[in-house]
Design a protein around this motif. Sequence first.
Motif, short mmCIF file in Angstrom:
data_model
loop_
_atom_site.label_atom_id
_atom_site.label_comp_id
_atom_site.label_asym_id
_atom_site.label_seq_id
_atom_site.Cartn_x
_atom_site.Cartn_y
_atom_site.Cartn_z
N MET A 1 3.59 -0.42 6.55
CA MET A 1 3.71 -1.45 5.46
C MET A 1 3.50 -2.47 5.21
O MET A 1 3.40 -3.49 5.69
CB MET A 1 5.35 -1.71 4.41
CG MET A 1 5.69 -1.58 3.49
SD MET A 1 7.65 -1.95 3.26
CE MET A 1 7.55 -3.28 3.78
N SER A 2 2.80 -2.84 3.87
CA SER A 2 1.98 -4.37 3.23
C SER A 2 3.60 -5.37 2.75
O SER A 2 4.72 -4.79 2.15
CB SER A 2 0.69 -4.00 2.37
OG SER A 2 0.87 -5.53 1.49
N GLU A 3 3.50 -6.43 4.09
CA GLU A 3 4.78 -6.88 3.50
C GLU A 3 4.25 -8.63 2.35
O GLU A 3 3.44 -9.32 2.53
CB GLU A 3 5.20 -7.53 4.56
CG GLU A 3 6.34 -8.88 4.26
CD GLU A 3 7.61 -8.17 3.72
OE1 GLU A 3 7.97 -8.26 2.68
OE2 GLU A 3 8.07 -7.70 4.78
N PRO A 4 4.84 -8.23 1.06
CA PRO A 4 4.75 -9.47 0.04
C PRO A 4 5.13 -10.46 -0.10
O PRO A 4 4.73 -10.97 -0.94
CB PRO A 4 5.33 -8.30 -1.55
CG PRO A 4 6.34 -7.87 -0.80
CD PRO A 4 5.75 -6.88 0.81
N ILE A 5 6.19 -10.86 0.77
CA ILE A 5 6.79 -11.95 1.25
C ILE A 5 6.58 -12.37 2.33
O ILE A 5 6.49 -11.80 3.92
CB ILE A 5 7.99 -12.01 0.91
CG1 ILE A 5 8.22 -11.19 -0.20
CG2 ILE A 5 8.86 -12.92 1.21
CD1 ILE A 5 10.00 -11.19 -0.32
N ASN A 103 0.95 0.52 -8.66
CA ASN A 103 0.80 0.21 -7.59
C ASN A 103 1.13 -0.91 -7.48
O ASN A 103 0.28 -2.26 -7.24
CB ASN A 103 -0.64 0.30 -7.49
CG ASN A 103 -0.78 -0.12 -5.67
OD1 ASN A 103 -0.07 0.12 -5.64
ND2 ASN A 103 -2.00 -1.19 -5.36
N ILE A 104 2.57 -1.74 -8.53
CA ILE A 104 3.58 -2.38 -7.86
C ILE A 104 3.89 -2.38 -6.30
O ILE A 104 3.71 -1.98 -5.38
CB ILE A 104 4.31 -2.16 -8.97
CG1 ILE A 104 5.50 -1.31 -8.26
CG2 ILE A 104 4.44 -1.52 -9.82
CD1 ILE A 104 6.88 -2.01 -9.47
N ASP A 105 4.44 -3.85 -6.30
CA ASP A 105 4.40 -4.18 -4.96
C ASP A 105 6.11 -4.32 -4.24
O ASP A 105 6.78 -4.42 -3.07
CB ASP A 105 4.24 -5.78 -5.12
CG ASP A 105 2.89 -6.20 -5.36
OD1 ASP A 105 2.42 -6.12 -4.58
OD2 ASP A 105 2.30 -6.66 -6.28
N GLY A 106 6.66 -3.58 -5.05
CA GLY A 106 8.59 -3.74 -4.80
C GLY A 106 9.13 -3.60 -6.04
O GLY A 106 8.59 -3.68 -7.31
N PHE A 107 10.06 -3.09 -5.61
CA PHE A 107 11.46 -2.59 -6.59
C PHE A 107 12.29 -3.08 -6.85
O PHE A 107 12.76 -3.30 -5.65
CB PHE A 107 11.13 -1.11 -6.59
CG PHE A 107 10.93 -0.15 -7.07
CD1 PHE A 107 10.28 0.77 -8.50
CD2 PHE A 107 9.58 0.38 -6.26
CE1 PHE A 107 9.15 0.99 -8.65
CE2 PHE A 107 8.34 1.07 -6.79
CZ PHE A 107 7.95 1.29 -7.85
N MET A 108 13.45 -3.60 -8.03
CA MET A 108 14.86 -3.72 -8.17
C MET A 108 15.42 -2.66 -8.46
O MET A 108 15.26 -2.27 -9.34
CB MET A 108 14.56 -4.96 -8.33
CG MET A 108 16.06 -5.43 -9.06
SD MET A 108 16.93 -6.61 -7.66
CE MET A 108 18.28 -7.64 -8.21
N ILE A 109 16.60 -2.58 -7.18
CA ILE A 109 17.92 -1.90 -7.68
C ILE A 109 18.91 -2.72 -8.47
O ILE A 109 19.85 -3.75 -8.29
CB ILE A 109 18.30 -0.99 -6.49
CG1 ILE A 109 17.25 -0.34 -5.98
CG2 ILE A 109 19.32 -0.32 -6.53
CD1 ILE A 109 17.00 0.86 -6.50
#
Length: 261
Positions: A1-5, A103-109
Amino acid sequence: MSEPIDNRIFIIAEMANAHEGDPIQARGIVNAAATSGADAIKFQVFTADELAVPSFSFYNLYKKLQMASEVWADLVDHAHNSGLKVFADVFGIDSAVMMHSLNIDGFMIHAADVANEPLLQYIASLGKLVLLSAGGSSWIEIAEAVSFLKSSGADSIVLMHGFQGYPTALANASLRRIELLRMKYDLKIGFASHVDGGSMESVTLPLLAAASGADVLEVHLTLDREKKGLDYYSSLNPDNFAEMVRSIRCMESAFGERSLK
């Protein structure tokens, strides 16, 4: 997985509903986030039918605020082309599927969905970064959500602390909870600031949160607080947001970047 941080304090500009359903205004907020030096922008994505039944008093407002997939596609592309990561706060599987296709980089719950197992399971299966709201949840709810996300395939989770009142009284910021969350879960911890966006604390509180150990900062951004539009309560104007980003980067230069868990 590509880590965006990476190993810097990661700064997210939260657009929320400051766009008021206007794609041009939304694009302007993306531009302001990129110019400020933010690392990412976060959108709130929903349909009225995911949030409420037609008889609910705010249903028509939700209809006004929802935007078409073509608009979101343009905003995601524009944000990526502007050097920003893109996250989405989704409130249903339909919206999550749409944003994943972009193709966004992440999700918020969101705090309201920490026990929404179908949504958690779908997002966990995507292999993207998951920002899990911990500000409005009990310890049991957080523990169960983290366990469920991990068992469903999520391998990169950030717990987002932040009092859910708008605007939040400074006394309710509870920054000590940042370290407590880290000790309990051994995860990256974020802080979502909701203090009065026109106050001095709107710039200084994120710095204090970073000094308290926050790996990720989420701060609301709007184009003009004077208009008192939707979500202006805790939103910073672009110049104040840029000042906050500069202050955090200066702090990092003085103390050195730290490796994130």
